[in-house]
Structure formats: structure tokens, C-alpha cells
Design a protein around this motif. Structure first.
Motif, PDB file in Angstrom:
ATOM      1  N   GLY A 183     -21.916  15.814  26.606  1.00  0.00           N
ATOM      2  CA  GLY A 183     -23.075  16.278  27.364  1.00  0.00           C
ATOM      3  C   GLY A 183     -23.757  15.204  28.185  1.00  0.00           C
ATOM      4  O   GLY A 183     -24.880  15.399  28.643  1.00  0.00           O
ATOM      5  N   LEU A 184     -23.073  14.106  28.408  1.00  0.00           N
ATOM      6  CA  LEU A 184     -23.677  13.002  29.156  1.00  0.00           C
ATOM      7  C   LEU A 184     -23.202  12.911  30.602  1.00  0.00           C
ATOM      8  O   LEU A 184     -23.747  12.121  31.370  1.00  0.00           O
ATOM      9  N   GLU A 185     -22.201  13.684  30.966  1.00  0.00           N
ATOM     10  CA  GLU A 185     -21.695  13.638  32.336  1.00  0.00           C
ATOM     11  C   GLU A 185     -21.468  15.060  32.830  1.00  0.00           C
ATOM     12  O   GLU A 185     -20.910  15.896  32.116  1.00  0.00           O
ATOM     13  N   VAL A 186     -21.906  15.312  34.055  1.00  0.00           N
ATOM     14  CA  VAL A 186     -21.769  16.623  34.674  1.00  0.00           C
ATOM     15  C   VAL A 186     -21.119  16.434  36.039  1.00  0.00           C
ATOM     16  O   VAL A 186     -21.540  15.582  36.823  1.00  0.00           O
ATOM     17  N   VAL A 187     -20.090  17.232  36.310  1.00  0.00           N
ATOM     18  CA  VAL A 187     -19.402  17.180  37.594  1.00  0.00           C
ATOM     19  C   VAL A 187     -19.627  18.515  38.299  1.00  0.00           C
ATOM     20  O   VAL A 187     -19.365  19.573  37.728  1.00  0.00           O
ATOM     21  N   GLY A 188     -20.117  18.458  39.514  1.00  0.00           N
ATOM     22  CA  GLY A 188     -20.282  19.639  40.343  1.00  0.00           C
ATOM     23  C   GLY A 188     -19.256  19.622  41.459  1.00  0.00           C
ATOM     24  O   GLY A 188     -19.044  18.589  42.095  1.00  0.00           O
TER      25      GLY A 188
END
Length: 98
Positions: A45-50
Motif C-alpha cells: 500500500g505504499l506505491e500507486v501507479v495510475g
């Protein structure tokens, strides 16, 4: 083959803020010229890719400088530790049938 125009953003966010970040991440209106969008996040839950697909680079650029996008980025800022962004052109690759 159709050419695709893609904007990708990778953000590292503060620990424990994924739910709050996601609420701020959603734009208040659908961007004109955006065909579809995807969100992917790491197990921790520490990295988000859009990943968003656009009609053209111009439509993506128009959104990126819009007031709505500026407000969205400001709302996300308290949760973001690091951000990387890039625009790409490409096409779908054929995957052989099994």
C-alpha cells in the motif's frame, strides 16, 4: 494497429494513507479526451501507479494544466512522498494463443 497515448504516474505514499489518498485521487469531473484509466497498488500500500489512455497528447496536456487537475494534485499532496510521471505513445502487442 491503433496507436495509444498513455500517461503514467507512480506515487509513493505515506504508510497507512492509501484509503485517504484514493479519495483525493479521483477527479471531481471526468477529463475530456480520457478513454480509460487504471489504478494499481503495491501489496504494502505504499506505491500507486495510475495509467490513463487518451485521445491525443494534446487532450492529456490540456487536462494536466487544468484547474481541476491542479486542485486534485493539491488535495493529494499531503499523502505523497514521491512522484514520477511520463507520457508514452505505443500500441497493443499481440499475445499468441495457447
Amino acid at each position: 494497429m491503433d496507436e495509444h497515448f498513455v500517461w503514467m504516474t507512480t506515487r509513493r505514499i505515506k504508510a497507512g494513507t492509501l484509503a485517504d489518498f484514493e479519495r483525493m485521487w479521483r477527479p471531481s469531473q471526468h477529463p475530456e479526451g480520457m478513454r480509460r484509466a487504471y489504478a494499481y497498488w503495491s501489496d504494502d500500500g505504499l506505491e500507486v501507479v495510475g495509467v490513463s489512455f487518451w485521445d491525443s497528447r494534446e487532450s492529456c496536456d490540456a487536462w494536466r494544466v487544468s484547474e481541476v487537475e491542479a486542485n486534485r494534485r493539491e488535495a493529494m499532496a499531503p499523502y505523497v512522498v514521491e512522484e514520477r510521471e511520463a507520457f508514452y505513445r505505443g500500441r497493443e502487442l499481440a499475445v499468441p494463443a495457447r
